[in-house]
Write a protein that holds these residues in place. Structure first.
Motif, short mmCIF file in Angstrom:
data_model
loop_
_atom_site.label_atom_id
_atom_site.label_comp_id
_atom_site.label_asym_id
_atom_site.label_seq_id
_atom_site.Cartn_x
_atom_site.Cartn_y
_atom_site.Cartn_z
N ARG A 10 4.27 -5.16 10.07
CA ARG A 10 4.46 -3.98 9.23
C ARG A 10 3.15 -3.55 8.60
O ARG A 10 2.26 -4.36 8.34
N ILE A 12 1.49 -0.42 5.68
CA ILE A 12 1.75 0.54 4.62
C ILE A 12 0.82 1.73 4.85
O ILE A 12 -0.39 1.56 5.02
N VAL A 55 6.48 2.59 4.86
CA VAL A 55 6.43 1.25 5.44
C VAL A 55 6.79 1.45 6.90
O VAL A 55 7.82 2.07 7.21
N GLU A 88 0.57 -4.81 5.94
CA GLU A 88 1.41 -5.12 4.78
C GLU A 88 0.82 -6.26 3.93
O GLU A 88 0.82 -6.19 2.70
#
Length: 97
Positions: A10, A12, A55, A88
């Motif tokens: 993941r 951001i 996200v 992330e």
């Protein structure tokens, strides 16, 4: 199977700038082209300033994180937007209290 923090795919994405038509469409369209899945999105406009945090899941992506970040940051600059893409784990580390 749950991914550990070390295996997280993941990232951001933050977008900041003066509000203009099509910001969300542009970002989400580019992410779709690169097979990046949007997991969560929050956006707001304060006075005339647009802010968005996304996200995203990079697992299905056809670009590496560094290339995606470079591309979106460059294209964002051309639109008068500040676009940042961070893994992330790095985002979490930098923004911990």
């Amino acid at each position: 199977m749950t991914l550990s923090r070390e295996e997280s795919n993941r990232a951001i994405i933050t977008v900041l700038g003066r509000d203009q038509i099509g910001i969300i469409a542009w970002v989400s369209g580019r992410l779709a082209e690169y097979h990046v899945n949007i997991l969560d999105i929050s956006q707001t406009i304060v006075n005339e300033f647009f802010t968005m945090i996304m996200v995203v899941d990079l697992k299905p992506a056809i670009l590496e994180l560094v290339e995606l970040a470079r591309t979106l940051e460059h294209e964002g600059d051309n639109k008068g937007l500040q676009v940042k893409v961070q893994h992330e784990d790095i985002f979490t580390f930098m923004h911990r209290i």
